[in-house]
Design an enzyme around this catalytic site. Structure first.
Site, PDB file in Angstrom:
ATOM      1  N   ARG A  36       0.827  -1.218   0.000  1.00  0.00           N
ATOM      2  CA  ARG A  36       0.000   0.000   0.000  1.00  0.00           C
ATOM      3  C   ARG A  36       0.859   1.264   0.000  1.00  0.00           C
ATOM      4  O   ARG A  36       0.461   2.275  -0.580  1.00  0.00           O
ATOM      5  CB  ARG A  36      -0.937  -0.001   1.203  1.00  0.00           C
ATOM      6  CG  ARG A  36      -2.108  -0.928   0.966  1.00  0.00           C
ATOM      7  CD  ARG A  36      -3.126  -0.841   2.056  1.00  0.00           C
ATOM      8  NE  ARG A  36      -4.348  -1.493   1.660  1.00  0.00           N
ATOM      9  CZ  ARG A  36      -5.216  -2.045   2.510  1.00  0.00           C
ATOM     10  NH1 ARG A  36      -4.968  -2.031   3.803  1.00  0.00           N
ATOM     11  NH2 ARG A  36      -6.306  -2.598   2.065  1.00  0.00           N
ATOM     12  N   LYS A 200     -19.843 -15.558   3.109  1.00  0.00           N
ATOM     13  CA  LYS A 200     -21.287 -15.327   3.196  1.00  0.00           C
ATOM     14  C   LYS A 200     -21.933 -14.826   1.912  1.00  0.00           C
ATOM     15  O   LYS A 200     -21.440 -13.879   1.306  1.00  0.00           O
ATOM     16  CB  LYS A 200     -21.557 -14.283   4.273  1.00  0.00           C
ATOM     17  CG  LYS A 200     -21.296 -14.774   5.676  1.00  0.00           C
ATOM     18  CD  LYS A 200     -21.699 -13.700   6.637  1.00  0.00           C
ATOM     19  CE  LYS A 200     -21.360 -14.062   8.050  1.00  0.00           C
ATOM     20  NZ  LYS A 200     -21.325 -12.878   8.891  1.00  0.00           N
ATOM     21  N   GLY A 376     -13.316  -3.764   0.739  1.00  0.00           N
ATOM     22  CA  GLY A 376     -14.661  -3.222   0.985  1.00  0.00           C
ATOM     23  C   GLY A 376     -15.056  -2.180  -0.039  1.00  0.00           C
ATOM     24  O   GLY A 376     -16.176  -2.174  -0.555  1.00  0.00           O
TER      25      GLY A 376
HETATM   26  P1  AMP Z   1     -15.000 -13.266   3.042  1.00  0.00           P
HETATM   27  O1  AMP Z   1     -14.404 -12.370   4.068  1.00  0.00           O
HETATM   28  O2  AMP Z   1     -16.482 -13.290   3.029  1.00  0.00           O
HETATM   29  O3  AMP Z   1     -14.418 -13.062   1.661  1.00  0.00           O
HETATM   30  O4  AMP Z   1     -14.629 -14.732   3.495  1.00  0.00           O
HETATM   31  C1  AMP Z   1     -13.300 -15.173   3.604  1.00  0.00           C
HETATM   32  C2  AMP Z   1     -13.230 -16.302   4.585  1.00  0.00           C
HETATM   33  O5  AMP Z   1     -14.096 -17.357   4.162  1.00  0.00           O
HETATM   34  C3  AMP Z   1     -11.857 -16.879   4.698  1.00  0.00           C
HETATM   35  O6  AMP Z   1     -11.340 -16.615   5.979  1.00  0.00           O
HETATM   36  C4  AMP Z   1     -12.059 -18.366   4.459  1.00  0.00           C
HETATM   37  O7  AMP Z   1     -11.354 -19.171   5.369  1.00  0.00           O
HETATM   38  C5  AMP Z   1     -13.550 -18.549   4.664  1.00  0.00           C
HETATM   39  N1  AMP Z   1     -14.045 -19.707   3.939  1.00  0.00           N
HETATM   40  C6  AMP Z   1     -13.854 -19.980   2.637  1.00  0.00           C
HETATM   41  N2  AMP Z   1     -14.406 -21.154   2.319  1.00  0.00           N
HETATM   42  C7  AMP Z   1     -14.960 -21.649   3.438  1.00  0.00           C
HETATM   43  C8  AMP Z   1     -15.689 -22.839   3.744  1.00  0.00           C
HETATM   44  N3  AMP Z   1     -15.936 -23.749   2.809  1.00  0.00           N
HETATM   45  N4  AMP Z   1     -16.114 -23.011   5.015  1.00  0.00           N
HETATM   46  C9  AMP Z   1     -15.864 -22.084   5.950  1.00  0.00           C
HETATM   47  N5  AMP Z   1     -15.191 -20.939   5.725  1.00  0.00           N
HETATM   48  C10 AMP Z   1     -14.739 -20.724   4.482  1.00  0.00           C
END
Ligand code: AMP
Length: 395
Positions: A36, A200, A376
């Site tokens: 950054r 999510k 974000g």
């Molecule tokens: P996000 O911040 O929504 O992009 O999510 C990222 C996080 O999702 C990472 O820390 C991953 O470890 C988690 N993640 C990815 N795939 C899975 C899964 N199949 N089950 C649980 N957590 C997951």
């Protein structure tokens, strides 16, 4: 969306206040990744060619309005000095002594760096008084902190508003980020493949719905995929599912059908009995997952299928890991996607901290056409929103 750019400001011998995103990871006083800081250099160099009176400011971490030495920007100042070849006068108490006075004392080879903006509660509250303290004595305002454009904070919005519209502009990084991300929503080369992962559906719904207007393929991975599979009536064992968000998935399918976007889900998985760094990885060669196991990465057939689609696409956007890439045994899906993107002849964009980390882990970050510096901010931009930090720079 026409915003004012750096080359539209007359900066000659002016005093310039610059919001940067210097929020780098620091461990035991050492910067572990200076990406950054490097990303901010072109704008700083551009300004320094026209005036030496420049004062960068940034946040670091979340000290929540309190002075916390571990979040001091001092190590960043040292690195900045090294990279720019100037002396950086570190200003700790800029709310007491106006920065303008410090600027007037500076030699030609010195610039100012403000201490962490978030040591002051006024920053995140977009407080007018704090904004005035920041802007006082400066002639121009530049925002090159792409990663914070979605935050209506004092250094992003309040301080900017105190300058006349023709005295405030976006820096070179913000300009580049926005032109790439806006380009994906204007006329991306087809086929346009969007790869979405992460934890999510609810976090990504806005982006997915907006991108369905432009994409041809939507490849799903990460924990998100299990909510999609569950919606299709497929057993997903103990995988992480947002059971209360199936209506969002229904909405995505409805919109995808109307716009003829093909949604592709994992057809095999790498699973484990528990979510743990030491968990033993089990290959499950079917779409469904038996009880007692949870899906933690996309399986080898899915990895190949996604790589094949990426190879045939003209535009590819990836956000969110395909699995729990932090644990090596569940990182392969994300690494394969990163490698496939690096090899793809199409135009490739990666946004979001985890996917960028996966590209770095795969050693292919340099082969990606654009890596967004703001997770974000890039997501909110791709939802089709005008970010508060951009709105204030509009013509
Ligand atoms: P996000 O911040 O929504 O992009 O999510 C990222 C996080 O999702 C990472 O820390 C991953 O470890 C988690 N993640 C990815 N795939 C899975 C899964 N199949 N089950 C649980 N957590 C997951």
């Amino acid at each position: 969306m026409e915003f004012r750019k750096l080359n539209e400001l007359d900066l000659t011998n002016k005093k310039v206040l610059v919001r940067l995103d210097l929020n780098v990871p620091i461990k035991k006083g050492q910067i572990t990744d200076d990406t950054r800081i490097r990303a901010a250099l072109p704008t700083l160099r551009y300004i320094l060619e026209r005036t030496h009176k420049v004062a960068p400011m940034s946040h670091l971490g979340r000290p929540d309005g309190e002075v916390m030495p571990e979040y001091s920007l001092e190590p960043v100042g040292l690195r900045l000095a090294e990279l720019l070849g100037v002396e950086v006068a570190f200003v700790r108490d800029y709310t007491e002594e106006p920065a303008e006075q410090v600027l007037n004392r500076l030699d030609k080879n010195q610039i100012i760096l403000f201490e962490n903006l978030r040591f002051h509660p006024g920053e995140t509250k977009n407080d007018l008084d704090f904004s005035r303290k920041l802007a006082q004595g400066f002639d121009c305002y530049v925002n090159d902190a792409f990663g914070t454009l979605h935050r209506a904070h004092a250094s992003v919005v309040g301080a900017a508003e105190l300058f006349a519209p023709e005295k405030r502009a976006a820096g070179l990084l913000v300009d580049k980020e926005i032109s790439v991300l806006a380009g994906l929503q204007k006329n991306p080369g087809a086929p346009f493949t969007v790869i979405m992962g992460g934890s999510k559906v609810s976090d990504k719904i806005g982006v997915v719905l907006n991108l369905l207007n432009h994409a041809n393929y939507l490849l799903i991975g990460g924990a998100m995929a299990y909510t999609f599979l569950k919606y299709q009536g497929i057993d997903v064992g103990d995988s992480r599912v947002e059971s209360d968000k199936l209506d969002l998935v229904a909405k995505i399918y409805k919109n995808a059908e109307a716009r003829k976007v093909e949604i592709i889900l994992p057809e095999d998985h790498i699973c484990a009995e528990k979510f743990d760094a030491a968990a033993v990885a089990v290959d499950i060669p079917s779409k469904s997952i038996p009880r007692g196991l949870m899906g933690l990465d996309i399986g080898p057939r899915t990895q190949k299928r996604y790589a094949d689609i990426i190879a045939l696409s003209k535009t590819i956007l990836w956000n969110g890991p395909m699995g729990v890439f932090e644990f090596d045994q569940f990182a392969k899906g994300s690494l394969r996607v990163a490698e496939a993107m690096a090899k793809a002849p199409g135009y490739t964009v990666i946004g979001g901290g985890d996917s960028v980390a996966a590209a770095n882990k795969a050693g292919v970050a340099e082969k990606i056409d654009h890596i967004s510096t703001g997770g974000g901010a890039s997501l909110e931009f791709l939802e089709g929103q005008i970010l508060p930090g951009v709105r204030v720079l509009l013509k």
